[in-house]
Each structure stands twice: as structure tokens, then as C-alpha cells.
Scaffold this motif. Sequence first.
Motif, PDB file in Angstrom:
ATOM      1  N   ASP A   1       0.789  -1.271  -0.015  1.00 52.47           N
ATOM      2  CA  ASP A   1       0.135  -0.206  -0.043  1.00 52.47           C
ATOM      3  C   ASP A   1       0.900   1.284   0.027  1.00 52.47           C
ATOM      4  O   ASP A   1       1.375   1.669   1.057  1.00 52.47           O
ATOM      5  CB  ASP A   1      -0.849   0.185   1.261  1.00 52.47           C
ATOM      6  CG  ASP A   1      -1.627   1.071   1.175  1.00 52.47           C
ATOM      7  OD1 ASP A   1      -1.595   2.178   0.864  1.00 52.47           O
ATOM      8  OD2 ASP A   1      -2.988   0.961   2.077  1.00 52.47           O
TER       9      ASP A   1
ATOM     10  N   ALA B   1       0.252   4.546  -0.344  1.00 58.13           N
ATOM     11  CA  ALA B   1      -0.170   5.691   0.175  1.00 58.13           C
ATOM     12  C   ALA B   1       0.053   5.329   1.894  1.00 58.13           C
ATOM     13  O   ALA B   1       0.652   6.223   2.705  1.00 58.13           O
ATOM     14  CB  ALA B   1      -1.684   5.917   0.219  1.00 58.13           C
ATOM     15  N   ALA B   2      -0.223   4.326   2.437  1.00 48.44           N
ATOM     16  CA  ALA B   2       0.283   3.924   3.683  1.00 48.44           C
ATOM     17  C   ALA B   2       1.589   4.002   3.999  1.00 48.44           C
ATOM     18  O   ALA B   2       1.905   4.451   5.134  1.00 48.44           O
ATOM     19  CB  ALA B   2      -0.580   2.611   4.227  1.00 48.44           C
ATOM     20  N   THR B   3       2.425   3.262   3.076  1.00 49.87           N
ATOM     21  CA  THR B   3       3.903   3.280   3.385  1.00 49.87           C
ATOM     22  C   THR B   3       4.417   4.700   3.485  1.00 49.87           C
ATOM     23  O   THR B   3       5.225   4.871   4.289  1.00 49.87           O
ATOM     24  CB  THR B   3       4.786   2.492   2.420  1.00 49.87           C
ATOM     25  OG1 THR B   3       3.940   1.196   2.366  1.00 49.87           O
ATOM     26  CG2 THR B   3       6.004   2.362   2.524  1.00 49.87           C
ATOM     27  N   VAL B   4       4.016   5.600   2.383  1.00 47.67           N
ATOM     28  CA  VAL B   4       4.773   7.217   2.491  1.00 47.67           C
ATOM     29  C   VAL B   4       4.194   7.560   3.590  1.00 47.67           C
ATOM     30  O   VAL B   4       4.925   8.349   4.075  1.00 47.67           O
ATOM     31  CB  VAL B   4       3.966   7.531   1.071  1.00 47.67           C
ATOM     32  CG1 VAL B   4       4.381   9.109   1.230  1.00 47.67           C
ATOM     33  CG2 VAL B   4       4.578   7.125  -0.135  1.00 47.67           C
ATOM     34  N   ALA B   5       2.986   7.454   4.182  1.00 44.88           N
ATOM     35  CA  ALA B   5       2.553   8.158   5.259  1.00 44.88           C
ATOM     36  C   ALA B   5       3.337   7.593   6.383  1.00 44.88           C
ATOM     37  O   ALA B   5       4.007   8.560   7.367  1.00 44.88           O
ATOM     38  CB  ALA B   5       1.268   8.081   5.745  1.00 44.88           C
ATOM     39  N   GLU B   6       3.872   6.424   6.708  1.00 46.99           N
ATOM     40  CA  GLU B   6       4.517   5.888   7.580  1.00 46.99           C
ATOM     41  C   GLU B   6       5.824   6.420   7.449  1.00 46.99           C
ATOM     42  O   GLU B   6       6.547   6.723   8.551  1.00 46.99           O
ATOM     43  CB  GLU B   6       4.521   4.400   7.780  1.00 46.99           C
ATOM     44  CG  GLU B   6       5.412   3.692   8.801  1.00 46.99           C
ATOM     45  CD  GLU B   6       5.416   2.230   8.625  1.00 46.99           C
ATOM     46  OE1 GLU B   6       6.296   1.668   9.040  1.00 46.99           O
ATOM     47  OE2 GLU B   6       4.375   1.687   8.206  1.00 46.99           O
TER      48      GLU B   6
ATOM     49  N   THR C   1       6.995   9.177   5.893  1.00 47.36           N
ATOM     50  CA  THR C   1       6.979  10.544   6.058  1.00 47.36           C
ATOM     51  C   THR C   1       7.100  10.974   7.842  1.00 47.36           C
ATOM     52  O   THR C   1       7.910  11.651   8.133  1.00 47.36           O
ATOM     53  CB  THR C   1       5.672  11.078   5.385  1.00 47.36           C
ATOM     54  OG1 THR C   1       6.010  10.833   3.901  1.00 47.36           O
ATOM     55  CG2 THR C   1       5.803  12.695   6.015  1.00 47.36           C
ATOM     56  N   GLU C   2       6.312  10.038   8.584  1.00 43.74           N
ATOM     57  CA  GLU C   2       6.307  10.207  10.060  1.00 43.74           C
ATOM     58  C   GLU C   2       7.774  10.078  10.477  1.00 43.74           C
ATOM     59  O   GLU C   2       8.122  10.665  11.615  1.00 43.74           O
ATOM     60  CB  GLU C   2       5.452   9.396  10.716  1.00 43.74           C
ATOM     61  CG  GLU C   2       3.898   9.860  10.618  1.00 43.74           C
ATOM     62  CD  GLU C   2       2.882   8.943  11.272  1.00 43.74           C
ATOM     63  OE1 GLU C   2       3.448   8.171  11.944  1.00 43.74           O
ATOM     64  OE2 GLU C   2       1.969   8.867  10.901  1.00 43.74           O
ATOM     65  N   ARG C   3       8.416   9.063   9.966  1.00 42.46           N
ATOM     66  CA  ARG C   3       9.861   8.833  10.172  1.00 42.46           C
ATOM     67  C   ARG C   3      11.093   9.825   9.592  1.00 42.46           C
ATOM     68  O   ARG C   3      12.148   9.706   9.761  1.00 42.46           O
ATOM     69  CB  ARG C   3      10.291   7.477   9.944  1.00 42.46           C
ATOM     70  CG  ARG C   3       9.526   6.335  10.474  1.00 42.46           C
ATOM     71  CD  ARG C   3      10.066   4.911  10.070  1.00 42.46           C
ATOM     72  NE  ARG C   3       9.117   3.897  10.368  1.00 42.46           N
ATOM     73  CZ  ARG C   3       9.118   2.763  10.102  1.00 42.46           C
ATOM     74  NH1 ARG C   3      10.599   2.333   9.428  1.00 42.46           N
ATOM     75  NH2 ARG C   3       8.643   1.541  10.173  1.00 42.46           N
TER      76      ARG C   3
ATOM     77  N   THR D   1       7.022   6.181  -6.606  1.00 43.34           N
ATOM     78  CA  THR D   1       7.581   7.578  -5.933  1.00 43.34           C
ATOM     79  C   THR D   1       8.992   7.023  -5.725  1.00 43.34           C
ATOM     80  O   THR D   1       9.452   5.970  -6.110  1.00 43.34           O
ATOM     81  CB  THR D   1       6.951   8.059  -4.693  1.00 43.34           C
ATOM     82  OG1 THR D   1       7.271   9.084  -4.601  1.00 43.34           O
ATOM     83  CG2 THR D   1       6.996   6.904  -3.622  1.00 43.34           C
TER      84      THR D   1
END
Length: 112
Positions: free
Chosen positions: A59, A61-66, A68-70, A87
Motif C-alpha cells: 500500500d 499511500a500507507a507506506t509513504v505516510a509511515e 514521512t512520520e519517520r 515514487t
Amino acid sequence: MILYSRDAEADRAFFRDVLGYPHVDAGGGWLIFKAPPGELAVHPTDGEPAQEFYLMCDDLAATVAELTERGVEFTGPASDRGWGLITGIKLPGGGELGLYEPRHPLAHTLPD
């Protein structure tokens, strides 16, 4: 696989601390990382032969979000290439790592 970097120590720390890849120390801080399952594709080109390295995820979108938080920086927004969503991850040493969610049959699930 070997990634060459202008700042190998920073990229090793990125794979160790940010991506959390298991590793061994071959001595003197030379970390060797356990790689996730992989696939190999050969694409035609009219230009110079080249190699690219991509991480796959279920996923994007979920991986990018995770990530990005790091604190991970990306090369741009995701784009749909038909065969997958893609990406790029900016590495601390100046390199780039592709990241994509495949939309094609997966070779790494084939039996040995």
C-alpha cells in the motif's frame, strides 16, 4: 547488491534506523542488510544500459505516510505507471531509491 553512496555512513544509518532492516556488522561499521524478497525485470532501452533499485510495498499511500512520520523525504508525489504506483525515496547520501506498489503478478511468490 551494492549501493554506492557519497555518504555511506548516513545511508547505512537510514537503512538501519529509519527503515529498520535487520543487519550484521561485517567489521568497522560495514553493515550488511537482510534484503526483502526481490524480483528482477529486464526492460528495453534506446539509451545507455542502466540499473535501478526499487522497494515494493502493498500500500504505497500507507507506506509513504509511515515513512514521512519517520522523517523520510520523497522525490515527488506518487504516479500511476499502469504496472504500479511509484515514487522515490531520497537517501541521505544523495542517492534515490524507488518505491512502488505493484499492480502486476508477483514473481517473488513463485515456488522455488
